[in-house]
Design a protein around this motif. Structure first.
Motif, mmCIF file in Angstrom:
data_model
loop_
_atom_site.group_PDB
_atom_site.id
_atom_site.type_symbol
_atom_site.label_atom_id
_atom_site.label_comp_id
_atom_site.label_asym_id
_atom_site.label_seq_id
_atom_site.Cartn_x
_atom_site.Cartn_y
_atom_site.Cartn_z
ATOM 1 N N LEU A 1 37.215 4.358 -16.756
ATOM 2 C CA LEU A 1 37.273 3.983 -15.367
ATOM 3 C C LEU A 1 36.745 5.467 -14.468
ATOM 4 O O LEU A 1 36.011 5.579 -13.645
ATOM 5 C CB LEU A 1 38.602 3.537 -14.734
ATOM 6 N N MET A 2 37.517 6.444 -15.081
ATOM 7 C CA MET A 2 37.025 7.905 -14.545
ATOM 8 C C MET A 2 35.690 8.232 -14.767
ATOM 9 O O MET A 2 34.936 8.663 -13.963
ATOM 10 C CB MET A 2 38.046 8.931 -15.073
ATOM 11 N N ASN A 3 34.977 8.030 -16.139
ATOM 12 C CA ASN A 3 33.800 8.217 -16.405
ATOM 13 C C ASN A 3 32.893 7.395 -15.837
ATOM 14 O O ASN A 3 31.713 7.885 -15.008
ATOM 15 C CB ASN A 3 33.559 7.845 -17.714
ATOM 16 N N LEU A 4 33.019 5.944 -15.356
ATOM 17 C CA LEU A 4 32.247 5.130 -14.443
ATOM 18 C C LEU A 4 32.345 5.602 -12.956
ATOM 19 O O LEU A 4 31.283 5.751 -12.286
ATOM 20 C CB LEU A 4 33.055 3.773 -14.494
ATOM 21 N N LEU A 5 33.373 6.230 -12.707
ATOM 22 C CA LEU A 5 33.495 6.820 -11.202
ATOM 23 C C LEU A 5 32.545 7.810 -11.132
ATOM 24 O O LEU A 5 31.755 7.985 -9.963
ATOM 25 C CB LEU A 5 34.974 7.385 -10.805
ATOM 26 N N HIS A 6 32.578 8.712 -11.938
ATOM 27 C CA HIS A 6 31.582 9.855 -12.029
ATOM 28 C C HIS A 6 30.028 9.582 -12.311
ATOM 29 O O HIS A 6 29.091 9.950 -11.202
ATOM 30 C CB HIS A 6 31.684 11.013 -13.095
ATOM 31 N N GLU A 7 29.740 8.356 -12.906
ATOM 32 C CA GLU A 7 28.462 7.958 -13.229
ATOM 33 C C GLU A 7 28.066 7.218 -11.881
ATOM 34 O O GLU A 7 26.970 7.485 -11.323
ATOM 35 C CB GLU A 7 28.283 7.058 -14.424
ATOM 36 N N LEU A 8 28.740 6.408 -11.311
ATOM 37 C CA LEU A 8 28.369 5.809 -10.027
ATOM 38 C C LEU A 8 28.172 6.819 -9.014
ATOM 39 O O LEU A 8 27.164 6.775 -8.093
ATOM 40 C CB LEU A 8 29.598 4.816 -9.677
ATOM 41 N N LYS A 9 29.026 7.995 -8.605
ATOM 42 C CA LYS A 9 28.928 8.865 -8.039
ATOM 43 C C LYS A 9 27.533 9.544 -7.782
ATOM 44 O O LYS A 9 27.001 9.634 -6.921
ATOM 45 C CB LYS A 9 30.019 9.758 -8.075
ATOM 46 N N GLU A 10 27.253 9.895 -9.090
ATOM 47 C CA GLU A 10 25.798 10.452 -9.340
ATOM 48 C C GLU A 10 24.665 9.612 -8.855
ATOM 49 O O GLU A 10 23.497 10.062 -8.590
ATOM 50 C CB GLU A 10 25.594 10.818 -10.610
ATOM 51 N N LYS A 11 24.961 8.162 -8.880
ATOM 52 C CA LYS A 11 23.752 7.446 -8.274
ATOM 53 C C LYS A 11 23.922 6.951 -6.762
ATOM 54 O O LYS A 11 23.178 6.177 -6.243
ATOM 55 C CB LYS A 11 23.854 6.008 -9.136
ATOM 56 N N GLY A 12 24.742 7.690 -6.206
ATOM 57 C CA GLY A 12 25.141 7.485 -4.530
ATOM 58 C C GLY A 12 26.025 6.306 -4.410
ATOM 59 O O GLY A 12 25.991 5.775 -3.434
ATOM 60 N N ILE A 13 26.632 5.880 -5.603
ATOM 61 C CA ILE A 13 27.687 4.506 -5.427
ATOM 62 C C ILE A 13 29.014 4.863 -5.231
ATOM 63 O O ILE A 13 29.566 5.976 -6.037
ATOM 64 C CB ILE A 13 27.119 3.717 -6.401
ATOM 65 N N THR A 14 29.714 4.335 -4.270
ATOM 66 C CA THR A 14 31.240 4.583 -4.023
ATOM 67 C C THR A 14 31.956 3.701 -4.814
ATOM 68 O O THR A 14 31.665 2.641 -4.898
ATOM 69 C CB THR A 14 31.508 4.934 -2.678
ATOM 70 N N LEU A 15 33.072 4.139 -5.605
ATOM 71 C CA LEU A 15 33.916 3.145 -6.540
ATOM 72 C C LEU A 15 35.236 3.087 -5.641
ATOM 73 O O LEU A 15 35.633 4.375 -5.408
ATOM 74 C CB LEU A 15 34.006 3.676 -7.848
ATOM 75 N N ARG A 16 35.822 2.076 -5.540
ATOM 76 C CA ARG A 16 37.028 1.917 -4.839
ATOM 77 C C ARG A 16 38.003 1.001 -5.661
ATOM 78 O O ARG A 16 37.351 -0.204 -6.080
ATOM 79 C CB ARG A 16 37.251 1.434 -3.157
ATOM 80 N N ILE A 17 39.090 1.169 -5.765
ATOM 81 C CA ILE A 17 39.975 0.170 -6.618
ATOM 82 C C ILE A 17 41.069 -0.086 -5.659
ATOM 83 O O ILE A 17 41.795 0.410 -4.983
ATOM 84 C CB ILE A 17 40.776 1.127 -7.797
#
Length: 564
Positions: free
Chosen positions: A507-523
């Motif tokens: 989930l931490m890796n997913l958070l960083h990957e989405l952030k690089e694409k300009g996508i915010t992740l909320r849980i």
């Protein structure tokens, strides 16, 4: 100190708790039930012993010794232990290979197996492993019992037709039977059919009565006082009289390769059967049982059986049904039953010498008919084709590879299916339920509304090391396939009771990957264990507050507010 010891001893032996408070009004019921039970298990246990490949009297030893000691340790009130059809077949077919056909070694291995089962019960009790029964599902048991019934029938039908049998599995046994059908002894077959009809009819007209004993007595009288023995009838023969000769099995565990594999299968099946029967009568008669304590009671029952020359025992449905219908109120009925069997061994074994083997086959054939639960199998097919298929794997496995291997194969397939399901959890795409602030699976509810620029996902399982990659792929795939420009991904964790370190790192890796694409992740909607691990990973510092109190609606409201 003494009080503590007494308390512990009462926990260990429940009889010390209920016997001092025994209601005298129960005594007549327990005596009647014990005598009735003895008359029922006498022919049944002898018949099951023949399935196990040991002399018929060894079935009596199992009931006498095993039932007596079981009464001291059990928390049940009506359950009876003794040899059962399924365990007898498991023992017989496996020991046939282990013993090399040597009858003396066969008997010794059977007793050694009971000792090994007792040890496994004691170990499971000490380690509190009563939940082991969950590894063999009810569906596996349905198929197993049906397969066992067919396998047992294949061993008994040659006796009914008065011909020789043989074969390594059900199909070979049936092939041998068909080949020998032209040699059918019509006298034996006719005698057996009359007994079969009488036993089935008697059980229906007089349920709970010792009909089988009456038929056994009648058959002995016919063979003794008529000339039918001249027509090829095989009889049980001389049965040693006197009380049991107690002693440890002569073989040691390292003398027999494979005995623990057999014991493990018998232990699992025996314990499951015992608990199933125990729960049935506990619910019917409104009392509680302690599954862990039944490991101890079953262990001592098998220990007693092993030291008296018997083989593996477990709780039996047919015996327990007779005990209950005869009015048993406490396990004292088992003690009475053991006393009656002891009297039989002391004074009346000579009466059993002329018992025709075909009658024992008839008793077994009638007993196993109840193992095939056609209605339950039909219902299972209606409810779940996959679980029905597992039951059929057990059924086919037993017929092809024998009782023990069939159960192990079906259990393996069942566990494998669970692993496959757990390793590919559902990741649902959620939409807003019209007119509400609630969100649900859009695949099930196509009318739900998607939120522009936002994707809401719910992982419907725990996320752990062997499924975290599958969850990651499902999430990224849904994002890539979306026709909308996604700015926010919300993970609803309300259906995720647990995650491990590997999953939190994913989930931490997913958070960083989405952030690089300009996508915010909320849980959101995280449970306590999940929440604490994610916080330790440092996700809260990046995503914002991770809390049970933060809902999907809250995050969307915040997202839409920022857009305006």
């Amino acid at each position: 100190m003494n009080l503590n010891k007494q308390f512990s001893l009462k926990n260990l032996m429940p009889i010390l708790s209920w016997l001092p408070k025994y209601d005298k009004a129960f005594l007549s019921w327990d005596i009647i039930a014990g005598i009735t039970l003895a008359s029922f298990v006498l022919p049944e246990s002898m018949a099951y012993a023949t399935i196990a490949g040991v002399p018929p009297q060894y079935g009596i030893y199992c009931c006498l010794a095993g039932g007596f000691l079981f009464a001291f340790f059990t928390t049940t009130k009506q359950v009876v232990v003794g040899p059962t059809s399924a365990l007898s077949l498991m023992v017989g077919t496996t020991i046939a290979v282990l013993s090399g056909g040597d009858l003396q070694r066969w008997v010794e291995i059977a007793s050694l197996t009971a000792l090994a089962v007792a040890l496994l019960c004691f170990i499971a009790y000490a380690l509190k492993l009563s939940s082991l029964i969950n590894f063999i599902s009810h569906n596996v048991l349905l198929g197993f019992k049906a397969g066992a019934a067919f396998s047992i029938a294949a061993t008994q039908l040659p006796k009914l037709f008065g011909v020789h049998g043989g074969g390594a599995n059900f199909f070979l046994k049936m092939q041998t039977l068909i080949e020998h059908l032209p040699e059918t002894n019509l006298y034996v077959f006719g005698f057996g059919c009359i007994a079969l009809v009488a036993l089935i009819g008697g059980n229906k007209l007089f349920p709970g009565r010792p009909v089988s004993l009456i038929i056994v007595i009648a058959s002995i009288l016919v063979v003794t006082f008529t000339e039918v023995s001249q027509y090829g009838f095989h009889v049980v023969g001389k049965i040693p009289g006197g009380l049991l000769q107690l002693g440890r099995p002569s073989l040691r565990f390292n003398d027999v390769e494979g005995v623990f594999a057999l014991a493990l299968g018998c232990f699992l099946m025996g314990y499951i059967e015992t608990i199933a029967v125990s729960r049935t009568y506990a619910e019917k008669n409104k009392h509680k049982i302690q599954p862990r304590q039944e490991l101890l009671s079953l262990g001592f029952a098998n220990l007693a059986s092993a030291f008296s020359g018997g083989y593996v025992v477990s709780g039996g449905l047919s015996q327990s049904t007779v005990n209950d219908k005869a009015g048993a109120k406490t396990p004292l009925s088992l003690v009475i039953c053991s006393a009656v069997l002891a009297i039989m061994l002391l004074f009346f074994t000579g009466l059993l010498e002329n018992m025709p083997e075909v009658i024992l086959a008839v008793v077994v054939l009638v007993a196993i008919a109840g193992l095939v639960k056609v209605k339950e199998l039909k219902r299972l097919y209606t409810l779940s084709k996959i679980e029905f298929a597992i039951a059929m794997v057990a059924f086919a496995g037993v017929l092809l590879f024998g009782i023990l291997n069939g159960v192990l194969i079906a259990s393996f397939v069942s566990i494998l299916l669970l692993i496959v399901r757990a390793s590919n959890p559902t990741v649902a795409l959620l939409g807003k339920v019209p007119g509400t602030n609630m969100f649900s699976d859009i695949e099930r509810h196509p009318d739900n509304e998607l939120i522009k620029g936002c994707m809401i996902l719910r992982v419907e399982a725990s996320i752990i090391y062997f499924n975290e990659e599958s969850v990651y792929d499902a999430i990224t795939q849904k994002i890539e396939q979306s026709t909308d420009t996604i700015k926010l991904v919300i993970l609803d964790m309300s259906s995720t009771p647990r995650i491990d370190v590997a999953a939190s790192q994913m989930l931490m890796n997913l958070l960083h990957e989405l952030k690089e694409k300009g996508i915010t992740l909320r849980i959101v909607d995280t449970l306590s264990d999940v929440r604490e691990l994610l916080r330790l990973q440092g996700m809260e510092d990046i995503t914002g507050k991770i809390s049970r109190r933060v809902s999907v609606h809250d995050v969307i409201a915040e997202f839409q507010s920022d857009l305006t």
